[in-house]
Write a protein that holds these residues in place. Structure first.
Motif, PDB file in Angstrom:
ATOM      1  N   UNK A 203       5.503  -7.125   1.386  1.00 22.74           N
ATOM      2  CA  UNK A 203       6.204  -5.835   1.291  1.00 22.74           C
ATOM      3  C   UNK A 203       5.198  -4.688   1.405  1.00 22.74           C
ATOM      4  N   UNK A 204       4.376  -4.722   2.449  1.00 21.86           N
ATOM      5  CA  UNK A 204       3.230  -3.820   2.546  1.00 21.86           C
ATOM      6  C   UNK A 204       3.628  -2.345   2.534  1.00 21.86           C
ATOM      7  N   UNK A 205       4.704  -1.969   3.233  1.00 21.11           N
ATOM      8  CA  UNK A 205       5.085  -0.552   3.275  1.00 21.11           C
ATOM      9  C   UNK A 205       5.495  -0.048   1.897  1.00 21.11           C
ATOM     10  N   UNK A 206       6.289  -0.845   1.193  1.00 19.95           N
ATOM     11  CA  UNK A 206       6.689  -0.483  -0.169  1.00 19.95           C
ATOM     12  C   UNK A 206       5.474  -0.440  -1.094  1.00 19.95           C
ATOM     13  N   UNK A 207       4.556  -1.401  -0.924  1.00 20.38           N
ATOM     14  CA  UNK A 207       3.346  -1.451  -1.744  1.00 20.38           C
ATOM     15  C   UNK A 207       2.525  -0.175  -1.586  1.00 20.38           C
ATOM     16  N   UNK A 208       2.324   0.233  -0.342  1.00 21.41           N
ATOM     17  CA  UNK A 208       1.518   1.426  -0.073  1.00 21.41           C
ATOM     18  C   UNK A 208       2.183   2.682  -0.639  1.00 21.41           C
ATOM     19  N   UNK A 209       3.504   2.718  -0.572  1.00 22.53           N
ATOM     20  CA  UNK A 209       4.237   3.855  -1.131  1.00 22.53           C
ATOM     21  C   UNK A 209       4.043   3.931  -2.645  1.00 22.53           C
ATOM     22  N   UNK A 210       4.143   2.784  -3.311  1.00 19.82           N
ATOM     23  CA  UNK A 210       3.938   2.740  -4.759  1.00 19.82           C
ATOM     24  C   UNK A 210       2.521   3.161  -5.134  1.00 19.82           C
ATOM     25  N   UNK A 211       1.547   2.693  -4.381  1.00 23.03           N
ATOM     26  CA  UNK A 211       0.153   2.998  -4.685  1.00 23.03           C
ATOM     27  C   UNK A 211      -0.152   4.475  -4.441  1.00 23.03           C
ATOM     28  N   UNK A 212       0.431   5.034  -3.382  1.00 16.27           N
ATOM     29  CA  UNK A 212       0.259   6.469  -3.107  1.00 16.27           C
ATOM     30  C   UNK A 212       0.764   7.293  -4.287  1.00 16.27           C
ATOM     31  N   UNK A 213       1.945   6.935  -4.791  1.00 14.18           N
ATOM     32  CA  UNK A 213       2.535   7.667  -5.918  1.00 14.18           C
ATOM     33  C   UNK A 213       1.724   7.488  -7.198  1.00 14.18           C
ATOM     34  N   UNK A 214       1.076   6.340  -7.343  1.00 10.62           N
ATOM     35  CA  UNK A 214       0.330   6.045  -8.575  1.00 10.62           C
ATOM     36  C   UNK A 214      -0.970   6.825  -8.678  1.00 10.62           C
ATOM     37  N   UNK A 215      -1.484   7.306  -7.531  1.00 13.04           N
ATOM     38  CA  UNK A 215      -2.754   8.025  -7.535  1.00 13.04           C
ATOM     39  C   UNK A 215      -3.944   7.181  -7.144  1.00 13.04           C
ATOM     40  N   UNK A 216      -3.691   5.996  -6.611  1.00 16.38           N
ATOM     41  CA  UNK A 216      -4.757   5.110  -6.127  1.00 16.38           C
ATOM     42  C   UNK A 216      -5.588   5.817  -5.041  1.00 16.38           C
ATOM     43  N   UNK A 217      -6.891   5.546  -5.002  1.00 17.82           N
ATOM     44  CA  UNK A 217      -7.774   6.203  -4.030  1.00 17.82           C
ATOM     45  C   UNK A 217      -7.925   5.423  -2.727  1.00 17.82           C
ATOM     46  N   UNK A 218      -8.140   4.105  -2.849  1.00 19.92           N
ATOM     47  CA  UNK A 218      -8.348   3.272  -1.659  1.00 19.92           C
ATOM     48  C   UNK A 218      -7.522   1.989  -1.765  1.00 19.92           C
ATOM     49  N   UNK A 219      -7.001   1.541  -0.622  1.00 19.14           N
ATOM     50  CA  UNK A 219      -6.345   0.243  -0.529  1.00 19.14           C
ATOM     51  C   UNK A 219      -7.089  -0.566   0.528  1.00 19.14           C
ATOM     52  N   UNK A 220      -7.542  -1.737   0.136  1.00 16.95           N
ATOM     53  CA  UNK A 220      -8.282  -2.625   1.027  1.00 16.95           C
ATOM     54  C   UNK A 220      -7.348  -3.726   1.502  1.00 16.95           C
ATOM     55  N   UNK A 221      -7.095  -3.775   2.811  1.00 16.55           N
ATOM     56  CA  UNK A 221      -6.132  -4.724   3.384  1.00 16.55           C
ATOM     57  C   UNK A 221      -6.803  -5.554   4.484  1.00 16.55           C
ATOM     58  N   UNK A 222      -7.700  -6.450   4.118  1.00 14.73           N
ATOM     59  CA  UNK A 222      -8.452  -7.198   5.130  1.00 14.73           C
ATOM     60  C   UNK A 222      -7.611  -8.264   5.820  1.00 14.73           C
TER      61      UNK A 222
END
Length: 280
Positions: A74-93
């Motif tokens: 659920x990558x799109x939903x995951x990124x949306x949640x992380x953006x709202x949380x205030x996360x700085x970087x997401x590593x998706x290797x």
């Protein structure tokens, strides 16, 4: 928030930030994020200058190909949640880069921690966990890494990994996040049918009752009682219930003073495997 998929870019970026005396918090995940994951992100944000979340479904820790194939993405939903949380970087290797085109596990000895419970039922699982977490630690070199206590055995093994590899990383275990009916939050919950989801809180209810029995019953009696409860259940099948010492994870036969104990459980709802634990 910046999303980075290449190892060199995330490593160089974090190295520069760390050289400027920024502290880095890491939350390794396999995606399909829920409130439990976000609570780890929020804790990292409160305690560090930079927070990094990795999203990677690690093929080497699945003992059954079917589980890997069915793992929710659920990558799109995951990124949306992380953006709202205030996360700085997401590593998706990508798997081929992480494993350098050789998707296999390093073999580990974790002083016997890997031989208990999950290790008995999931061949090679903790080699896969140790392999990928070590890779992420070396790539990101965080000051602190955060893991949920739902996977308590994994948490203890990662603490041992840091000790064995002599890594200067603090490992923080965070409380289990639960639904209102007690079910431990898990990415696998999304695969439950309506009936299975209705039945699944029985797992935590049984753990709580086992916890309450500690004062007046032996570990053997509690083990037998839990087994009987699941024999009566129509949709949930008990794989194991164990009372173990928290430090060694060895099965506890009788209570001893000055030792902490925890009850661990794994249950199948058809082919979906759910785990939980509770401090005693």
């Amino acid at each position: 928030m910046k999303v980075i998929s290449e190892i060199r870019e995330i490593s160089n970026t974090l190295s520069r930030l760390k050289s400027s005396n920024n502290t880095i918090g890491l939350i390794p995940t396999m995606g399909a994020l829920h409130k439990g994951h976000i609570s780890l992100v929020e804790k990292s944000i409160a305690e560090n200058d930079i927070t990094v979340v990795s999203i990677f479904v690690n093929p080497t820790q699945f003992d059954k190909q079917e589980d890997l194939t069915n793992y929710p993405i659920t990558i799109e939903k995951d990124l949306e949640l992380l953006e709202k949380s205030g996360c700085d970087f997401v590593f998706t290797p990508k798997a081929n880069e992480i494993y350098d085109n050789n998707i296999s596990s390093q073999k580990f000895l974790f002083d016997g921690l890997e031989q208990q419970m999950e290790g008995k039922h999931r061949a090679g699982h903790f080699d896969g966990v140790g392999t990928i977490v070590k890779k992420f630690f070396l790539i990101t070199m965080p000051n602190i890494a955060y893991f949920g206590e739902k996977d308590f055995q994994q948490l203890q093994i990662i603490k041992k990994l840091v000790e064995l590899e002599k890594l200067d990383i603090k490992i923080i275990g965070c409380p289990i996040h639960r639904e209102e009916d007690g079910l431990a939050m898990s990415s696998r919950n999304t695969r439950l049918t309506d009936q299975q989801r209705k039945d699944a809180p029985f797992i935590y209810k049984t753990l709580k009752e086992a916890q309450n029995k500690i004062a007046k019953h032996s570990f053997t009696e509690i083990n037998s009682w839990v087994s009987e409860q699941f024999k009566k259940h129509k949709t949930l099948n008990l794989e194991y219930f164990e009372i173990a010492e928290e430090d060694t994870l060895k099965t506890a036969i009788k209570r001893e003073n000055n030792k902490k104990y925890r009850a661990f459980i794994a249950v199948f709802a058809d082919k979906i495997r759910l785990i939980d634990n509770i401090s005693l």
